[in-house]
Design a protein around this motif. Structure first.
Motif, short mmCIF file in Angstrom:
data_model
loop_
_atom_site.label_atom_id
_atom_site.label_comp_id
_atom_site.label_asym_id
_atom_site.label_seq_id
_atom_site.Cartn_x
_atom_site.Cartn_y
_atom_site.Cartn_z
N ILE A 1 11.29 -19.11 -16.00
CA ILE A 1 10.32 -18.31 -15.23
C ILE A 1 10.60 -16.81 -15.41
CG2 ILE A 1 9.77 -17.72 -12.81
CD1 ILE A 1 8.71 -20.49 -13.30
N PRO A 2 9.57 -16.00 -15.66
CA PRO A 2 9.80 -14.56 -15.89
C PRO A 2 10.25 -13.75 -14.66
CG PRO A 2 7.64 -15.22 -16.72
CD PRO A 2 8.17 -16.38 -15.96
N THR A 3 9.75 -14.10 -13.46
CA THR A 3 10.13 -13.30 -12.29
C THR A 3 11.57 -13.59 -11.92
OG1 THR A 3 7.88 -13.47 -11.47
CG2 THR A 3 9.52 -12.70 -9.90
N PHE B 1 4.69 -22.38 -21.63
CA PHE B 1 5.05 -23.37 -22.66
C PHE B 1 5.15 -22.68 -24.01
CE2 PHE B 1 4.84 -27.96 -21.25
CZ PHE B 1 5.10 -27.65 -19.93
N MET C 1 9.30 -25.50 -21.83
CA MET C 1 8.90 -24.42 -20.91
C MET C 1 10.02 -23.39 -20.88
SD MET C 1 7.99 -24.72 -16.88
CE MET C 1 7.18 -23.39 -16.02
N ALA D 1 2.55 -11.71 -17.89
CA ALA D 1 1.41 -11.11 -18.59
C ALA D 1 1.17 -9.66 -18.16
CB ALA D 1 0.16 -11.95 -18.32
#
Ligand code: FMN
Ligand code: EPS
Length: 393
Positions: free
Chosen positions: A318-320, A258, A315, A114
């Motif tokens: 994961i972005p990181t 999600f 899902m 975000a």
């Protein structure tokens, strides 16, 4: 029934207030803590989960182990807070401290998180101010809320479980869950590192997670929630905002990362015929109305059918990323690699526990709003009466 949550990922605590839980329900911290522990587990989690031991404090609404009917306030402390008191403190920094040394400012937004849009929207030039609340740390108290809902549902003969059906392209064989009860599924997944019923697939899922982690990458997957014992007729077809499938879909989509939801056969229905999809209706004196199959996942016309509710959510990875993607420094506008924060490489097993609890809350909410529910005893009587009427209809 409603709830709010508050709290930053590295702040002192997470807080929630739930309103609308009937009085006279037996409730203990232990019942909530065992679900919080499940959410912390699963293969692929980062180091943060070794720091935290999530335990709840019930600050109001319960006396001597029974709900009062008043708002229930729950608190989960962040053990990591002790490392972040200066960085995250609410009061202005003392004059003799240089903020640039303390703040661990973030200016290189991570694609998929975000950071950038949240910074633009709220005017935060330190993207930590976005990260702290957009973090899935908040799902801790959503699980606590769902755990209370599950205690209520259990009293009403409604049982719920979640499990992982896919991680990083490894798909569990659906036959491994076929004809298994919620209780049987729970027993199998309890000690599985990926919360997966298919034990062969689970081994490959662990390998896929380890490979992604080693490569500085991340992976996503699919989780399934099954709810048994919901009486027919919860929800409604008469207005869009009373449809139970719509509420469940929104709850699933509200979980961090999600990106899609399906019920029963879900997207597979696109290439099947009506005769292959719709669930034929049967009746027998013991059970009343039942279905030969449950392809529609226990929902017709925005209402529960009495068959198990089956909902799945996907899902995203994961972005990181420890091998970060391209980004831009918002101060210099120069191209830079995205910032790297301590991170999970896969949180699909943990997310399955979150999904179970947000679904539990929505089902409990729909039930509590359907009946008079100031007291548990009243609610139980009405549900039993409804089950009887449904059977004889
Ligand atoms: C249980 C759980 C754990 C998560 N852990 C991380 C994490 O360690 N690092 C990360 O970048 N994102 C993590 N996420 C995902 C982000 O919170 C999510 O992608 C972010 O809030 C942006 O929201 P969106 O993906 O819904 O657009 C996690 C999500 C869940 C459900
Ligand atoms: C703290 C939790 O998950 C966090 C969710 C998250 C994110 O960006 O969503 C980022 C990570 O935070 P940290 O940098 O503090 O390790 C995860 O650990 C939790 O699930 O309790």
């Amino acid at each position: 029934m409603r709830y709010l949550t508050a709290g930053e990922s590295h702040g002192p605590q997470l807080t929630t207030i739930i309103e609308g839980i009937p009085a006279q329900l037996e409730l203990t911290t232990e019942q909530i803590n065992k679900e919080l522990k499940r959410r912390q587990g699963g293969h692929g989690r980062g180091r943060r989960m070794q720091i935290e031991t999530d335990t709840v404090e019930i600050a109001s609404g319960v006396r001597h182990g029974k709900t009062l009917g008043s708002p229930i306030a729950l608190i989960v402390k962040n053990d990591d807070w002790k490392h972040w008191t200066k960085i995250m403190g609410a009061d202005p920094l003392p004059k003799d401290i240089n903020p640039d040394e303390i703040k661990r400012k973030i200016t290189r937004p991570r694609p998929g998180h975000a950071d950038l849009v949240g910074g633009i929207k709220y005017g935060h030039r330190d993207l930590r101010n976005v990260l702290e609340r957009s973090s899935a740390r908040e799902t801790t108290v959503r699980v606590a809320v769902g755990a209370v809902a599950k205690v209520l549902l259990n009293e009403l003969g409604i049982h719920i479980v979640s499990h992982v059906t896919e991680i990083g392209g490894v798909i569990a064989n659906p036959e491994t869950t076929m004809n298994k009860t919620v209780h049987e599924i729970r027993q199998i997944i309890e000690n599985d590192p990926c919360y997966c019923v298919d034990q062969d697939a689970s081994i490959k899922m662990v390998e896929a997670i380890d490979a992604a982690k080693k490569a500085g990458d991340s992976i996503g997957g699919v989780v399934e929630v099954i709810v048994e014992g919901v009486p027919a007729g919860i929800g409604s077809y008469v207005h869009y905002d009373r449809k139970l499938d719509g509420k469940l879909a929104a709850a699933m989509m509200s979980i961090n990362a999600f990106k899609g939801v399906e019920f029963g056969l879900g997207f597979e229905m696109a290439h099947l015929k009506g005769s292959e999809v719709h669930d034929e209706i049967l009746w027998n004196p013991e059970e009343g109305y039942t279905r030969r199959t449950n392809h529609l996942g226990g929902l017709e016309g925005g209402m529960s059918t009495g068959m198990p509710i089956v909902v799945r959510g996907v899902m995203k990875p994961i972005p990181t990323l420890y091998k970060p993607l391209q980004s831009v420094d918002i101060d210099t506008k120069e191209p830079f690699k995205a910032s790297v924060e301590r991170s999970d490489s896969c949180a699909v097993p943990a997310a399955s526990v979150v999904a179970e609890h947000v679904v539990a809350f929505e089902i409990a909410k729909a039930i509590v709003e359907h009946f008079h529910s100031d007291q548990l005893g009243q609610l139980k009587d009405q549900i039993n009466e409804m089950r009887k009427i449904m059977k004889e209809f």
